[in-house]
Design a protein around this motif. Structure first.
Motif, short mmCIF file in Angstrom:
data_model
loop_
_atom_site.label_atom_id
_atom_site.label_comp_id
_atom_site.label_asym_id
_atom_site.label_seq_id
_atom_site.Cartn_x
_atom_site.Cartn_y
_atom_site.Cartn_z
N PHE A 47 0.84 -1.10 0.04
CA PHE A 47 -0.10 -0.04 -0.13
C PHE A 47 1.02 1.21 0.07
O PHE A 47 1.94 1.29 0.61
N ILE A 48 0.31 2.18 -0.78
CA ILE A 48 1.08 3.69 -0.62
C ILE A 48 -0.03 4.70 -0.76
O ILE A 48 -0.63 4.50 -1.66
N ALA A 49 0.17 5.63 0.19
CA ALA A 49 -0.66 6.91 -0.28
C ALA A 49 0.63 7.89 -0.54
O ALA A 49 1.04 8.31 0.70
N TYR A 50 0.72 8.44 -1.42
CA TYR A 50 1.46 9.57 -2.04
C TYR A 50 0.98 10.63 -1.92
O TYR A 50 0.39 10.98 -2.82
N THR A 51 0.71 11.59 -0.68
CA THR A 51 -0.18 12.66 -0.69
C THR A 51 0.82 13.83 -0.33
O THR A 51 0.32 14.89 -0.32
N MET A 52 1.97 13.54 0.18
CA MET A 52 2.85 14.81 0.66
C MET A 52 4.01 14.48 -0.06
O MET A 52 4.51 13.58 -0.37
N PRO A 53 5.06 15.64 -0.13
CA PRO A 53 4.63 16.91 0.03
C PRO A 53 3.93 17.40 -1.40
O PRO A 53 4.16 17.23 -2.42
N LYS A 54 2.86 18.23 -1.10
CA LYS A 54 1.95 18.79 -2.29
C LYS A 54 2.70 19.34 -3.15
O LYS A 54 4.05 20.24 -3.08
N CYS A 76 0.84 16.57 -5.13
CA CYS A 76 0.78 15.30 -5.66
C CYS A 76 -0.46 14.38 -4.96
O CYS A 76 -0.68 15.19 -3.76
N TRP A 77 -0.87 13.54 -5.62
CA TRP A 77 -1.85 12.62 -4.83
C TRP A 77 -1.91 11.36 -5.59
O TRP A 77 -2.39 11.47 -6.82
N ALA A 78 -1.55 10.27 -5.00
CA ALA A 78 -1.73 8.87 -5.59
C ALA A 78 -1.72 7.84 -4.59
O ALA A 78 -0.81 7.78 -3.90
N ILE A 79 -2.99 7.12 -4.56
CA ILE A 79 -3.17 6.26 -3.65
C ILE A 79 -3.27 4.85 -4.32
O ILE A 79 -4.18 4.67 -5.37
N LEU A 80 -2.53 3.77 -3.89
CA LEU A 80 -2.65 2.40 -4.54
C LEU A 80 -2.35 1.51 -3.73
O LEU A 80 -1.82 1.53 -2.64
N ILE A 130 5.79 -13.59 -10.78
CA ILE A 130 4.82 -12.63 -9.52
C ILE A 130 3.78 -12.25 -10.38
O ILE A 130 3.74 -11.80 -11.57
N LYS A 131 2.77 -12.38 -9.55
CA LYS A 131 1.21 -11.86 -10.14
C LYS A 131 1.24 -10.44 -9.18
O LYS A 131 0.88 -10.70 -8.08
N VAL A 132 0.83 -9.39 -9.97
CA VAL A 132 0.47 -8.26 -9.25
C VAL A 132 -0.87 -7.71 -9.58
O VAL A 132 -1.19 -7.54 -10.80
N THR A 133 -1.61 -7.49 -8.87
CA THR A 133 -3.02 -6.95 -9.09
C THR A 133 -3.17 -5.69 -8.47
O THR A 133 -3.25 -5.72 -7.23
N LEU A 134 -3.83 -4.64 -9.21
CA LEU A 134 -4.23 -3.25 -8.63
C LEU A 134 -5.70 -3.54 -8.18
O LEU A 134 -6.58 -3.71 -8.92
N VAL A 135 -5.86 -3.37 -6.84
CA VAL A 135 -7.07 -3.73 -6.21
C VAL A 135 -7.66 -2.49 -5.62
O VAL A 135 -8.75 -2.49 -5.42
N GLU A 136 -7.03 -1.40 -5.57
CA GLU A 136 -7.57 -0.12 -5.13
C GLU A 136 -6.64 1.05 -5.89
O GLU A 136 -5.35 0.92 -5.77
N GLY A 137 -7.31 2.23 -6.19
CA GLY A 137 -6.61 3.26 -6.60
C GLY A 137 -7.37 4.46 -6.22
O GLY A 137 -8.70 4.49 -6.66
N GLU A 138 -6.55 5.65 -6.19
CA GLU A 138 -7.34 7.04 -6.12
C GLU A 138 -6.64 8.01 -6.66
O GLU A 138 -5.35 8.05 -6.40
N HIS A 139 -7.23 9.05 -7.26
CA HIS A 139 -6.54 10.11 -7.52
C HIS A 139 -7.27 11.41 -6.91
O HIS A 139 -8.23 11.26 -6.41
N HIS A 140 -6.63 12.44 -7.48
CA HIS A 140 -7.20 13.81 -6.80
C HIS A 140 -7.54 14.74 -8.16
O HIS A 140 -6.50 14.88 -8.79
N THR A 158 -3.45 15.81 -8.48
CA THR A 158 -2.76 14.54 -8.99
C THR A 158 -2.18 14.88 -10.46
O THR A 158 -2.64 15.85 -11.24
N HIS A 159 -0.90 14.44 -10.55
CA HIS A 159 -0.15 14.51 -11.79
C HIS A 159 0.20 13.22 -12.28
O HIS A 159 0.37 12.26 -11.56
N PRO A 160 -0.15 12.90 -13.86
CA PRO A 160 0.21 11.52 -14.05
C PRO A 160 1.51 10.90 -13.49
O PRO A 160 1.48 9.59 -13.21
N LEU A 161 2.51 11.54 -13.38
CA LEU A 161 3.83 11.12 -12.90
C LEU A 161 3.73 10.74 -11.45
O LEU A 161 4.44 10.21 -11.12
N ASP A 162 2.88 11.14 -10.70
CA ASP A 162 2.68 10.66 -9.51
C ASP A 162 2.28 9.23 -9.25
O ASP A 162 2.89 8.50 -8.40
N PHE A 163 1.81 8.60 -10.17
CA PHE A 163 1.70 6.92 -10.42
C PHE A 163 2.98 6.34 -10.68
O PHE A 163 3.43 5.30 -10.07
#
Length: 667
Positions: free
Chosen positions: A454-461, A463-467, A519-529, A533-538
């Motif tokens: 899990f990552i909540a990348y919301t600081m320092p502004k 930026c906003w990307a939650i995965l 490895i199997k990676v599944t994106l199960v939750e995601g949130e932008h602002h 949010t800028h695309p590079l945030d992800f």
């Protein structure tokens, strides 16, 4: 659009284990066709197709060399490929563009390790193949034994189409089994060879088998008609005999190349469709791309689309190359091979025009070792970087890693001979004295269990990307599988695409610094602002989310394995088995045949780097060892292997964010 055959062209690769006489055979073919006036020699370093200085001095081929000649109105593009396992990537690239193959064996050594590797690749692509048994004039030549080995280790569908006349110093040539009435003192032995041919052909067809069982023979007319059909369908592999160093057996081999191997299938009225299969550099013309065209026509001054790189480049010149000679022909048509000048961006494997008619790749070469490059003085550092970039263009499997901050250069290699050749090339071509550290094994990592990152990348502004990722182990050999179950209204598609692109990059270094696979990676939750949010945030957030997951669930180390088959005098068997056990080898019950012990099994690469050299002394040079890459498997718990991480670890989130943001803003 139906492909049709271009009957006046053949594209043929010459393949063999090192020292079976491949370059000598090519040299003789060029001489007999009138293409060259005097014979070169591999030992003297004067052969046409060994034109790199290192090839001449060592007497081995390290690069595939394209040459062409005409025989009885047919133009043959001949590619002489390296025989040493360290240069398997050259063989791999040549296979892609061949319509037929000549596999050369020595009548003394028979089927060797590399022979089998090449054979499996030829069969995987179903490339029609002639088998040429060379060196029948050498002491110890055993044509019957070699045929038995071919049938046991390569294919039961291989059969002689000639009978040798004498062996060793009495060898004077071979007589065709396809002509009526085999005469002379060799008749009885020739009948043995004819019987093998007739039995093998009869087994391919029920009505023929009945005919053969009834009369005990097959009519010559029937054999002559069936042979090209069966060979071109890959249902029969004709065996021919010769002694290339004396020019014996060369013309019958050339005849077989044009009568038994197929012409290229072409689409003459289709779109341009081709592939770049090798890159060279020329002092005057710069980068030269060797292209096999399957459809359409290209000409001097045409602008041609490079589909792989999504660019268009102009052709300055199209050359037909014969060893070291070249002529500007101005045009390349479907079915043919030529060297194209002017494409400064072209890389090996690039699709030219449409991909529709280009066959897929064969993967044989897997570099299992990594080496660090050292330079002799600081002033040479930029030149070494530039030279290695150029060499990695010519051989993409070198996979150059340039760590600019640490001023480090790392390459992936197949083995010690390749390192020796790279040292040579850097010195001779670029005037650089570089050294290579001892090679180390390339390990991989895989998830130890399932879990979440899990990552909540919301600081320092701003930026906003939650995965949130679900991470689980995949099947061995499955690589990386990514999927998303997040609806696009929760996370816009363009952001999800950024995550999908970033996952493989994030997995290039795991907890121990090795690539993460299976490895199997599944994106199960995601949130932008909406605002922040800028695309590079992800792109920034994905590695942090993935590494968070891996650190929670842990990883297992995977190591590369080799399957092996060895044959040695029975009295050395006990010592060899002890060696294999010490190397963590696993093997089946040994088989004893004629006072020789044969053992098959698997060994880790890490413990067996020095084994081939030790094997030679343990068996006093009387052993035969064949090894093949057998995939990766889990290491025992006591094996620890870590490599220095490149860049900042995403687990150190604040430092990582700072480093990535600086890199993004300055680029």
């Amino acid at each position: 659009m139906e492909p049709n055959a271009s009957t006046h062209i053949r594209n043929i690769g010459i393949f063999a284990h090192v020292d079976a006489g491949k370059t000598t055979t090519t040299e003789q073919i060029l001489f007999h066709s009138g293409r060259i006036r005097s014979l070169g020699s591999v030992d003297a370093g004067t052969s046409q197709t060994d034109f790199l200085e290192v090839e001449r001095s060592r007497g081995i081929s390290v690069r595939a060399a394209a040459t062409r000649f005409t025989w009885q109105g047919v133009t043959i593009n001949l590619v002489d490929t390296p025989g040493h396992v360290d240069f398997l990537s050259e063989v791999e690239r040549s296979l892609r563009v061949m319509d037929g193959a000549v596999l050369i064996l020595s009548a003394v050594e028979g089927v060797q390790a590399q022979t089998e590797v090449i054979w499996h690749a030829l069969r995987e692509r179903n490339i029609p193949t002639l088998i040429y048994v060379n060196k029948l004039d050498r002491i110890g030549a055993d044509p019957i034994g070699t045929i038995q080995q071919i049938k046991r280790l390569l294919s039961n569908q291989a059969a002689p189409v000639q009978a040798p006349l004498g062996i060793e110093d009495r060898f004077s040539g071979a007589v065709s089994l396809l002509v009526s009435g085999i005469s002379g003192s060799e008749t009885e032995e020739a009948q043995l060879y004819l019987q093998q041919l007739e039995e093998t052909v009869a087994e391919q067809d029920e009505s023929l088998l009945v005919q053969y069982l009834d009369s005990g023979t097959l009519p010559k007319a029937e054999l002559n008609q069936l042979l090209p059909e069966l060979t071109q369908r890959g249902e029969l592999f004709p065996i021919l005999f010769g002694a290339s160093n004396r020019g014996i057996g060369i013309e019958p081999l050339m005849q077989a190349m044009i009568t038994l191997l197929p012409p290229p299938q072409i689409v003459s009225d289709g779109p341009v469709s081709g592939v770049v299969f090798r890159i060279e550099r020329d002092a005057a013309m710069g980068r030269i791309a060797y292209v096999r065209l399957y459809s359409g026509v290209i000409r001097n001054r045409d602008s041609v689309r490079n589909e792989t790189q999504q660019i268009e480049e102009k052709i300055t010149q199209i050359r037909k190359i014969d060893g070291q000679k070249a002529e500007d022909v101005g045009l390349l048509a479907a079915g043919d091979i030529a060297a194209v000048c002017g494409w400064t961006q072209a890389r090996i494997g690039d699709i030219i025009g449409s991909a529709e008619f280009v066959p897929g790749e064969t993967r044989m070469a897997v570099p299992l070792l990594t080496v660090q490059v050292r330079w002799s003085n600081e002033a040479e550092y930029p030149a070494v970087v530039a030279a290695l970039h150029e060499l990695a263009d010519e051989d993409p499997l070198l996979d150059l890693q340039w760590l600019q901050e640490q001023r480090e250069l790392h390459l992936k290699v197949m083995g010690p001979i390749q390192i020796e050749v790279l040292t040579h090339v850097l010195n001779n071509r670029y005037g650089l004295k570089a050294e290579f550290d001892q090679p180390s094994v390339i390990y991989k990592e895989t998830p130890a269990q399932s879990g979440e990152g899990f990552i909540a990348y919301t600081m320092p502004k701003p930026c906003w990307a939650i995965l949130r990722f679900h991470i689980e182990p995949g099947e061995r050999g499955s690589g990386i599988t990514f999927s998303s179950v997040v609806r696009s209204e929760r996370l816009l598609d363009r952001y999800q695409n950024e995550v999908a692109r970033s996952v493989p990059e994030a997995l290039q270094q795991g907890l121990f610094g090795w690539e993460v696979t299976d490895i199997k990676v599944t994106l199960v939750e995601g949130e932008h602002h909406v605002w922040h949010t800028h695309p590079l945030d992800f792109a920034v957030a994905t590695p942090m989310g993935i590494m968070d997951g891996l650190s929670r669930i842990g990883v297992k180390l995977l190591e590369p394995m080799l399957s092996f088959r060895l044959s040695a005098p029975e009295e050395t068997g006990g010592k060899l088995m002890n060696e294999l056990i010490l190397m963590r080898g696993e093997f089946d019950t040994p088989v004893v045949r004629q006072e020789r012990m044969e053992i098959e099994g698997i060994i880790p690469v890490a413990t067996s780097l020095e084994f081939p050299a030790r094997f030679g002394s343990l068996t006093k040079g009387r052993g035969a060892l064949a090894t093949f890459f057998a995939g990766y498997r889990e290491c025992p718990p006591d094996v620890k292997a870590e490599r220095v991480r490149r860049g900042v670890n995403p687990l150190d989130q604040s430092k990582y964010i700072l480093a990535v943001r600086n890199a993004l803003s300055s680029s």
